[in-house]
Design a protein around this motif. Structure first.
Motif, PDB file in Angstrom:
ATOM      1  N   SER A   1       0.616  -0.711  -0.060  1.00 54.58           N
ATOM      2  CA  SER A   1       0.362   0.299   0.160  1.00 54.58           C
ATOM      3  C   SER A   1       0.356   1.285   0.440  1.00 54.58           C
ATOM      4  O   SER A   1       1.791   1.076   0.951  1.00 54.58           O
ATOM      5  CB  SER A   1      -0.945  -0.102   1.175  1.00 54.58           C
ATOM      6  N   TRP A   2       0.637   1.885  -0.719  1.00 51.20           N
ATOM      7  CA  TRP A   2       1.122   3.789  -1.278  1.00 51.20           C
ATOM      8  C   TRP A   2       0.667   4.500  -0.607  1.00 51.20           C
ATOM      9  O   TRP A   2      -0.955   4.575  -0.433  1.00 51.20           O
ATOM     10  CB  TRP A   2       1.216   3.456  -2.929  1.00 51.20           C
ATOM     11  N   ALA A   3       1.061   5.160   0.608  1.00 49.98           N
ATOM     12  CA  ALA A   3       0.761   5.611   1.338  1.00 49.98           C
ATOM     13  C   ALA A   3       1.965   6.866   2.530  1.00 49.98           C
ATOM     14  O   ALA A   3       3.237   6.950   2.531  1.00 49.98           O
ATOM     15  CB  ALA A   3       0.066   5.024   2.974  1.00 49.98           C
ATOM     16  N   VAL A   4       0.613   8.165   1.775  1.00 48.20           N
ATOM     17  CA  VAL A   4       2.139   9.786   1.865  1.00 48.20           C
ATOM     18  C   VAL A   4       0.533  10.518   3.200  1.00 48.20           C
ATOM     19  O   VAL A   4       0.245  10.874   2.644  1.00 48.20           O
ATOM     20  CB  VAL A   4       2.068   9.872   1.086  1.00 48.20           C
ATOM     21  N   PRO A   5       1.100   9.886   4.261  1.00 47.13           N
ATOM     22  CA  PRO A   5      -0.086  11.055   5.239  1.00 47.13           C
ATOM     23  C   PRO A   5      -0.336  12.299   5.410  1.00 47.13           C
ATOM     24  O   PRO A   5      -1.446  12.904   5.367  1.00 47.13           O
ATOM     25  CB  PRO A   5       1.019  10.296   6.889  1.00 47.13           C
ATOM     26  N   THR A   6       1.435  12.916   4.903  1.00 43.63           N
ATOM     27  CA  THR A   6       0.879  14.688   4.947  1.00 43.63           C
ATOM     28  C   THR A   6       0.043  15.040   3.642  1.00 43.63           C
ATOM     29  O   THR A   6      -0.419  16.344   3.443  1.00 43.63           O
ATOM     30  CB  THR A   6       1.922  15.256   4.642  1.00 43.63           C
ATOM     31  N   LEU A   7      -0.211  13.954   2.523  1.00 41.19           N
ATOM     32  CA  LEU A   7      -0.877  14.003   1.540  1.00 41.19           C
ATOM     33  C   LEU A   7      -2.582  13.833   1.808  1.00 41.19           C
ATOM     34  O   LEU A   7      -2.977  13.475   0.482  1.00 41.19           O
ATOM     35  CB  LEU A   7      -0.030  13.538   0.133  1.00 41.19           C
ATOM     36  N   GLY A   8      -2.447  13.130   2.732  1.00 47.43           N
ATOM     37  CA  GLY A   8      -3.775  12.182   3.004  1.00 47.43           C
ATOM     38  C   GLY A   8      -3.828  11.413   1.851  1.00 47.43           C
ATOM     39  O   GLY A   8      -5.388  10.894   1.179  1.00 47.43           O
ATOM     40  N   LEU A   9      -2.882  10.908   1.196  1.00 50.42           N
ATOM     41  CA  LEU A   9      -3.115   9.165   0.359  1.00 50.42           C
ATOM     42  C   LEU A   9      -2.656   8.056   1.003  1.00 50.42           C
ATOM     43  O   LEU A   9      -1.763   8.325   1.979  1.00 50.42           O
ATOM     44  CB  LEU A   9      -1.993   9.853  -0.568  1.00 50.42           C
ATOM     45  N   LYS A  10      -3.622   6.730   0.579  1.00 49.76           N
ATOM     46  CA  LYS A  10      -2.804   6.174   0.651  1.00 49.76           C
ATOM     47  C   LYS A  10      -3.914   4.897   0.225  1.00 49.76           C
ATOM     48  O   LYS A  10      -5.263   4.728  -0.217  1.00 49.76           O
ATOM     49  CB  LYS A  10      -3.740   4.845   2.207  1.00 49.76           C
ATOM     50  N   THR A  11      -3.347   4.371  -1.006  1.00 46.44           N
ATOM     51  CA  THR A  11      -4.405   3.790  -2.172  1.00 46.44           C
ATOM     52  C   THR A  11      -3.385   1.834  -2.306  1.00 46.44           C
ATOM     53  O   THR A  11      -2.143   1.870  -2.294  1.00 46.44           O
ATOM     54  CB  THR A  11      -3.625   4.200  -3.678  1.00 46.44           C
ATOM     55  N   ASP A  12      -4.063   0.869  -2.431  1.00 47.06           N
ATOM     56  CA  ASP A  12      -3.718  -0.482  -1.792  1.00 47.06           C
ATOM     57  C   ASP A  12      -2.572  -1.089  -3.282  1.00 47.06           C
ATOM     58  O   ASP A  12      -3.286  -0.651  -4.334  1.00 47.06           O
ATOM     59  CB  ASP A  12      -4.481  -1.374  -1.607  1.00 47.06           C
ATOM     60  N   ALA A  13      -1.527  -1.055  -3.150  1.00 45.93           N
ATOM     61  CA  ALA A  13      -1.049  -2.222  -4.664  1.00 45.93           C
ATOM     62  C   ALA A  13      -1.360  -3.594  -4.359  1.00 45.93           C
ATOM     63  O   ALA A  13      -1.124  -4.498  -3.678  1.00 45.93           O
ATOM     64  CB  ALA A  13       0.679  -1.797  -4.334  1.00 45.93           C
ATOM     65  N   ILE A  14      -2.110  -3.782  -6.050  1.00 45.43           N
ATOM     66  CA  ILE A  14      -2.622  -5.251  -5.760  1.00 45.43           C
ATOM     67  C   ILE A  14      -2.301  -5.177  -7.348  1.00 45.43           C
ATOM     68  O   ILE A  14      -2.580  -4.792  -8.772  1.00 45.43           O
ATOM     69  CB  ILE A  14      -4.502  -4.947  -5.530  1.00 45.43           C
ATOM     70  N   PRO A  15      -1.476  -6.771  -6.767  1.00 44.45           N
ATOM     71  CA  PRO A  15      -1.082  -7.876  -8.475  1.00 44.45           C
ATOM     72  C   PRO A  15      -2.343  -7.499  -9.347  1.00 44.45           C
ATOM     73  O   PRO A  15      -3.393  -7.944  -8.811  1.00 44.45           O
ATOM     74  CB  PRO A  15      -0.394  -9.245  -8.243  1.00 44.45           C
ATOM     75  N   GLY A  16      -2.288  -7.647 -10.561  1.00 40.29           N
ATOM     76  CA  GLY A  16      -3.018  -7.653 -11.013  1.00 40.29           C
ATOM     77  C   GLY A  16      -3.939  -5.849 -11.544  1.00 40.29           C
ATOM     78  O   GLY A  16      -4.878  -7.177 -11.986  1.00 40.29           O
ATOM     79  N   ARG A  17      -3.997  -5.909 -10.312  1.00 41.75           N
ATOM     80  CA  ARG A  17      -5.104  -4.365 -10.882  1.00 41.75           C
ATOM     81  C   ARG A  17      -4.287  -2.738 -10.691  1.00 41.75           C
ATOM     82  O   ARG A  17      -3.824  -2.710  -9.701  1.00 41.75           O
ATOM     83  CB  ARG A  17      -5.757  -4.609  -9.166  1.00 41.75           C
ATOM     84  N   LEU A  18      -4.483  -1.875 -11.423  1.00 40.49           N
ATOM     85  CA  LEU A  18      -4.419  -0.474 -11.601  1.00 40.49           C
ATOM     86  C   LEU A  18      -5.191   0.071 -10.462  1.00 40.49           C
ATOM     87  O   LEU A  18      -6.400   0.831 -11.301  1.00 40.49           O
ATOM     88  CB  LEU A  18      -4.093  -0.311 -12.714  1.00 40.49           C
ATOM     89  N   ASN A  19      -4.430   0.135  -9.713  1.00 36.92           N
ATOM     90  CA  ASN A  19      -5.495   1.817  -8.625  1.00 36.92           C
ATOM     91  C   ASN A  19      -4.785   2.977  -9.275  1.00 36.92           C
ATOM     92  O   ASN A  19      -4.016   3.328  -9.249  1.00 36.92           O
ATOM     93  CB  ASN A  19      -5.688   1.165  -7.190  1.00 36.92           C
ATOM     94  N   GLN A  20      -5.960   3.719  -8.780  1.00 40.56           N
ATOM     95  CA  GLN A  20      -5.573   5.742  -9.511  1.00 40.56           C
ATOM     96  C   GLN A  20      -5.913   6.058  -8.334  1.00 40.56           C
ATOM     97  O   GLN A  20      -6.623   6.251  -7.543  1.00 40.56           O
ATOM     98  CB  GLN A  20      -6.191   5.614 -10.775  1.00 40.56           C
ATOM     99  N   THR A  21      -5.216   7.028  -7.741  1.00 34.41           N
ATOM    100  CA  THR A  21      -5.442   8.046  -6.956  1.00 34.41           C
ATOM    101  C   THR A  21      -4.451   9.034  -7.607  1.00 34.41           C
ATOM    102  O   THR A  21      -3.773   9.286  -8.414  1.00 34.41           O
ATOM    103  CB  THR A  21      -4.802   7.877  -5.662  1.00 34.41           C
ATOM    104  N   THR A  22      -5.325  11.037  -7.328  1.00 34.78           N
ATOM    105  CA  THR A  22      -4.261  11.958  -7.809  1.00 34.78           C
ATOM    106  C   THR A  22      -4.495  12.812  -6.967  1.00 34.78           C
ATOM    107  O   THR A  22      -4.958  13.044  -5.690  1.00 34.78           O
ATOM    108  CB  THR A  22      -5.720  12.324  -8.845  1.00 34.78           C
TER     109      THR A  22
END
Lengths: 227, 111
Positions: free
Chosen positions: A162-183
């Motif tokens: 899971s790719w997380a950066v608390p100060t930006l309010g971001l946390k997105t799971d990194a799942i094999p076989g799937r592309l998750n998007q966050t902006t």
């Protein structure tokens, strides 16, 4: 980054995180008042001299303590849903970066303007310079522009991360076989830290994320691509 | 490495009154409202227990009311600050160019 023994949220570096902090303050005030009421009721229960056990036929009280929590939940849910939909808004990103999780490092791909791909490993303790942060600093940071909407495409090559950066309010799971998007759109330059947030094996705690946010003018001059 | 900030007052161990905007203001007014409501009720009725209940109820209601009022104004102020910041940036960027909003406005008014 967080200071030692920090419990609260980090300062916001994006508008979404500012909204999240505002919502957190709002929810916390409601929680405080409920806790205060419960503590008072507990105090009364423990100190009463009344011994009557007639606890039936309290229709008015039952109506109040059914409707009031429903109202409280609505007061909490409305701002929450507002922020939820705000995070899904299409804000026309000007830059896309792919982030791929591995055991136990991240790979970043800047493919919009060229084919820059690099790995980002945590700096081992023996390689730390004075002033470097243990367990947080990496060999190659993700360099991004400030005040420009950025799209992150996140996936994994092996197990869940899971790719997380608390100060930006971001946390997105990194799942094999799937592309998750966050902006996100960063509002101030600096170096910001995050850590893998999904258990992924022995070195789950040792694959941090470091973003280096620089002014757009300097980013356009191409320091990222001068490797 | 950022140094730990000095310990701030946290009511019930989690509500940071010092660093949360409007929290101190709401709690203080709530306390005042609680004392006024509770004491006033006692003066009229001489019922201690019921007056305490009124005091607690007053605290909750006044705190909540002040909180929402203050947060609404705070949000409005932040929006105005953001608009002002954006307009100042735009003015600096576009001053003297054909995109200058003041120039467009003056041009249309002189026509």
């Amino acid at each position: 980054m967080a200071h030692a023994a920090q419990v609260g949220l980090q300062d916001a570096t994006s508008p979404i995180m500012e909204e999240l902090i505002t919502f957190h303050d709002h929810a916390l005030m409601i929680i405080f008042l409920i806790c205060f009421l419960v503590l008072y009721a507990l105090f009364l229960t423990l100190t009463t001299k009344l011994t009557s056990t007639n606890i039936s036929d309290a229709q008015e009280m039952e109506t109040i303590w059914t409707i009031l929590p429903a109202i409280i939940l609505v007061l909490i849910a409305l701002p929450s849903l507002r922020i939820l939909y705000m995070t899904d808004e299409i804000n026309d990103p000007s830059f896309t970066i792919k982030s791929i999780g591995h055991q136990w490092y991240w790979t970043y791909e800047y493919t919009d303007y060229g084919g820059l791909i690099f790995n980002s490993y945590m700096l081992p303790p023996l390689f730390l310079e004075p002033g470097d942060l243990r367990l947080l600093d990496v060999d190659n940071r993700v360099v991004l522009p400030v005040e420009a909407p950025v799209r992150m495409m996140i996936t994994s090559q092996d197990v869940l991360h899971s790719w997380a950066v608390p100060t930006l309010g971001l946390k997105t799971d990194a799942i094999p076989g799937r592309l998750n998007q966050t902006t996100f759109t960063a509002t101030r330059p600096g170096v910001y830290y995050g850590q893998c947030s999904e258990i992924c094996g022995a070195n789950h705690s040792f694959m941090p994320i470091v973003l280096e946010l620089i002014p757009l003018k300097i980013f356009e001059m191409g320091p990222v691509f001068a490797l | 490495v950022p140094e730990p900030v000095s310990e701030s007052l946290k009511l019930l161990g989690f509500l940071d009154v010092e660093n949360t905007p409007c929290a101190r203001h709401s709690i203080l007014y709530g306390s005042l409202g609680s004392v006024v409501a509770g004491f006033g009720h006692f003066l009229f009725t001489s019922r201690i227990r019921r007056s305490c209940d009124v005091g607690v109820g007053g605290f909750i209601l006044v705190t909540l009311g002040c909180w929402f009022h203050c947060r609404y104004n705070y949000a409005k102020q932040r929006i105005q600050e953001r608009i002002a910041r954006e307009e100042i940036k735009k003015k600096i960027l576009y001053e003297g160019t054909h995109l200058d909003p003041e120039r467009k406005h003056n041009g249309s008014s002189s026509n």
